[in-house]
Write an enzyme that holds these catalytic residues in place. Structure first.
Site, PDB file in Angstrom:
ATOM      1  CG  HIS A  72      38.030  39.689  29.159  1.00  0.00           C
ATOM      2  ND1 HIS A  72      37.706  39.744  30.497  1.00  0.00           N
ATOM      3  CD2 HIS A  72      37.615  40.868  28.624  1.00  0.00           C
ATOM      4  CE1 HIS A  72      37.122  40.897  30.754  1.00  0.00           C
ATOM      5  NE2 HIS A  72      37.062  41.603  29.646  1.00  0.00           N
ATOM      6  CB  SER A 124      39.439  33.601  34.956  1.00  0.00           C
ATOM      7  OG  SER A 124      40.420  34.606  34.779  1.00  0.00           O
ATOM      8  CG  HIS A 181      37.973  34.237  31.038  1.00  0.00           C
ATOM      9  ND1 HIS A 181      37.071  34.798  30.162  1.00  0.00           N
ATOM     10  CD2 HIS A 181      38.465  35.261  31.764  1.00  0.00           C
ATOM     11  CE1 HIS A 181      37.018  36.104  30.348  1.00  0.00           C
ATOM     12  NE2 HIS A 181      37.864  36.426  31.322  1.00  0.00           N
ATOM     13  CG  MET A 228      33.357  43.642  32.416  1.00  0.00           C
ATOM     14  SD  MET A 228      34.465  42.205  32.528  1.00  0.00           S
ATOM     15  CE  MET A 228      35.037  42.233  34.211  1.00  0.00           C
ATOM     16  CG  ASP A 235      35.103  38.058  33.552  1.00  0.00           C
ATOM     17  OD1 ASP A 235      35.491  37.500  34.598  1.00  0.00           O
ATOM     18  OD2 ASP A 235      35.885  38.530  32.698  1.00  0.00           O
ATOM     19  N   GLY A 236      33.415  38.002  36.790  1.00  0.00           N
ATOM     20  CA  GLY A 236      33.816  38.758  37.972  1.00  0.00           C
ATOM     21  C   GLY A 236      32.988  38.404  39.194  1.00  0.00           C
ATOM     22  N   GLY A 237      33.658  37.840  40.192  1.00  0.00           N
ATOM     23  CA  GLY A 237      32.992  37.556  41.467  1.00  0.00           C
ATOM     24  C   GLY A 237      32.007  36.412  41.426  1.00  0.00           C
ATOM     25  CG  MET A 266      39.888  43.593  30.354  1.00  0.00           C
ATOM     26  SD  MET A 266      40.017  42.811  31.963  1.00  0.00           S
ATOM     27  CE  MET A 266      40.664  41.229  31.480  1.00  0.00           C
ATOM     28  N   GLY A 291      37.347  32.744  38.341  1.00  0.00           N
ATOM     29  CA  GLY A 291      38.791  32.744  38.594  1.00  0.00           C
ATOM     30  C   GLY A 291      39.103  32.158  39.956  1.00  0.00           C
ATOM     31  CG  MET A 331      44.183  42.532  32.609  1.00  0.00           C
ATOM     32  SD  MET A 331      44.190  42.421  34.403  1.00  0.00           S
ATOM     33  CE  MET A 331      42.662  41.541  34.698  1.00  0.00           C
ATOM     34  N   GLY A 336      39.967  44.419  35.846  1.00  0.00           N
ATOM     35  CA  GLY A 336      41.343  44.735  36.233  1.00  0.00           C
ATOM     36  C   GLY A 336      41.930  43.784  37.254  1.00  0.00           C
ATOM     37  CG  PHE A 337      42.470  44.401  40.324  1.00  0.00           C
ATOM     38  CD1 PHE A 337      43.851  44.386  40.433  1.00  0.00           C
ATOM     39  CD2 PHE A 337      41.834  45.601  40.040  1.00  0.00           C
ATOM     40  CE1 PHE A 337      44.594  45.551  40.283  1.00  0.00           C
ATOM     41  CE2 PHE A 337      42.568  46.772  39.883  1.00  0.00           C
ATOM     42  CZ  PHE A 337      43.953  46.747  40.002  1.00  0.00           C
ATOM     43  N   GLY A 338      41.293  40.052  39.827  1.00  0.00           N
ATOM     44  CA  GLY A 338      40.512  38.900  40.245  1.00  0.00           C
ATOM     45  C   GLY A 338      40.082  39.098  41.701  1.00  0.00           C
ATOM     46  N   GLY A 339      39.186  38.249  42.153  1.00  0.00           N
ATOM     47  CA  GLY A 339      38.824  38.220  43.565  1.00  0.00           C
ATOM     48  C   GLY A 339      37.985  39.381  44.047  1.00  0.00           C
ATOM     49  CG  ASP A 368      40.945  37.826  32.596  1.00  0.00           C
ATOM     50  OD1 ASP A 368      39.972  38.239  31.949  1.00  0.00           O
ATOM     51  OD2 ASP A 368      40.841  37.100  33.603  1.00  0.00           O
TER      52      ASP A 368
HETATM   53  C1  DX5 Z   1      38.607  40.743  35.905  1.00  0.00           C
HETATM   54  C2  DX5 Z   1      38.800  39.614  34.930  1.00  0.00           C
HETATM   55  C3  DX5 Z   1      38.194  38.360  35.379  1.00  0.00           C
HETATM   56  C4  DX5 Z   1      38.827  37.756  36.611  1.00  0.00           C
HETATM   57  C5  DX5 Z   1      37.715  37.102  37.381  1.00  0.00           C
HETATM   58  O1  DX5 Z   1      38.970  41.931  35.333  1.00  0.00           O
HETATM   59  O2  DX5 Z   1      38.215  39.946  33.692  1.00  0.00           O
HETATM   60  O3  DX5 Z   1      38.165  37.390  34.348  1.00  0.00           O
HETATM   61  O4  DX5 Z   1      39.814  36.812  36.326  1.00  0.00           O
HETATM   62  O5  DX5 Z   1      38.195  36.700  38.605  1.00  0.00           O
HETATM   63  P1  DX5 Z   1      37.232  36.284  39.800  1.00  0.00           P
HETATM   64  O6  DX5 Z   1      36.373  35.165  39.310  1.00  0.00           O
HETATM   65  O7  DX5 Z   1      38.164  35.885  40.876  1.00  0.00           O
HETATM   66  O8  DX5 Z   1      36.425  37.505  40.150  1.00  0.00           O
HETATM   67 ZN    ZN Z   2      37.940  38.320  32.252  1.00  0.00          ZN
END
Ligand code: DX5
Ligand code: ZN
Length: 226
Positions: free
Chosen positions: A70, A12, A37, A141, A179-181, A72, A202, A41, A146-149, A39
């Protein structure tokens, strides 16, 4: 236990160094990523703004891999044409954002793109069930979007398992994406064992601790042993 299905890894770019975005996309491609990927937003569906059409087009120019787009965004129908410029791309809308999900999925398919639907952690699986026969992809999800990490939500695993069971039972083609974490640890292993065949990553791929190629190889190896 080695998993039978080929597992696709989708870095991502939300976590990439935006000042070197092209190079980061090229690095991920050279390192053997399967998809990129992306994102989108809008600051309304999620409390964050990422980037738009122009950046997606620029990314497309840096890789021959399909984009896993993706969305959002609220009311995606009006925006869809901006993100359906290549038939090799996968376009994913959120079930929660679509009043007429069947129609929206149909308009993605009409353009020849692969159609995906994403569901947030609190959304019942029933929100996708009626369109499931049409889909190429369901994105579960594993964080709130909304956020990475963010930290992987373990309860999402049983959702992946149940969804996969329906897909298997009915003989549908949809792949399950998480997707996520997701990292090169139990989160990736558990996701694959639950039935996910597309892993978004990501911060596990784009970070300052290691080169993109090393991070991707580590994730690939973790998944191989799942
Ligand atoms: C979150 C995004 C993810 C994000 C994942 O809303 O949809 O795609 O980039 O990031 P990581 O892998 O760092 O959780
Ligand atoms: Zn995503």
């Amino acid at each position: 236990m080695a998993s039978e299905a080929r597992i696709l890894i989708a870095p991502s770019v939300l976590a990439a160094d935006f000042a070197n975005l092209g190079q980061q996309v090229r690095d991920a491609t050279a390192a053997g990523a399967d998809l990129i990927h992306v994102d989108i937003m809008d600051g309304r569906f999620v409390p964050n703004i990422s980037f738009g059409e122009a950046v997606v087009d620029a990314i497309r120019g840096c890789t021959s891999l399909p984009l896993n787009v993706h969305l959002m965004i609220e009311e995606p129908d009006a925006m869809l044409p901006r993100f359906m410029k290549s038939v090799s791309d996968q376009v994913i809308v959120h079930a929660e954002a679509c009043r007429h999900l069947h129609r929206t999925v149909g308009s993605i398919m009409e353009k020849g793109c692969q159609a995906g639907v994403a569901i947030n952690p609190a959304t019942p699986l029933a929100a996708v069930e009626e369109v499931l026969p049409l889909l190429d992809l369901v994105l579960v999800m594993t964080v709130n979007p909304g956020f990475g990490g963010q930290v992987f939500i373990p309860q999402a695993l049983s959702r992946v398992r149940r969804l996969k069971e329906i897909i298997r039972r009915e003989g549908y083609k949809a792949q399950v994406e998480v997707d996520g974490g997701v990292k090169a640890d139990h989160t990736a292993v558990d996701s694959v064992r639950a039935g996910a065949t597309v892993l978004v990553a990501g911060t596990a791929i784009f970070n300052k601790q290691e080169p993109v190629a090393d991070a991707l190889a580590r994730l690939r190896e973790t998944v191989r042993q799942a």
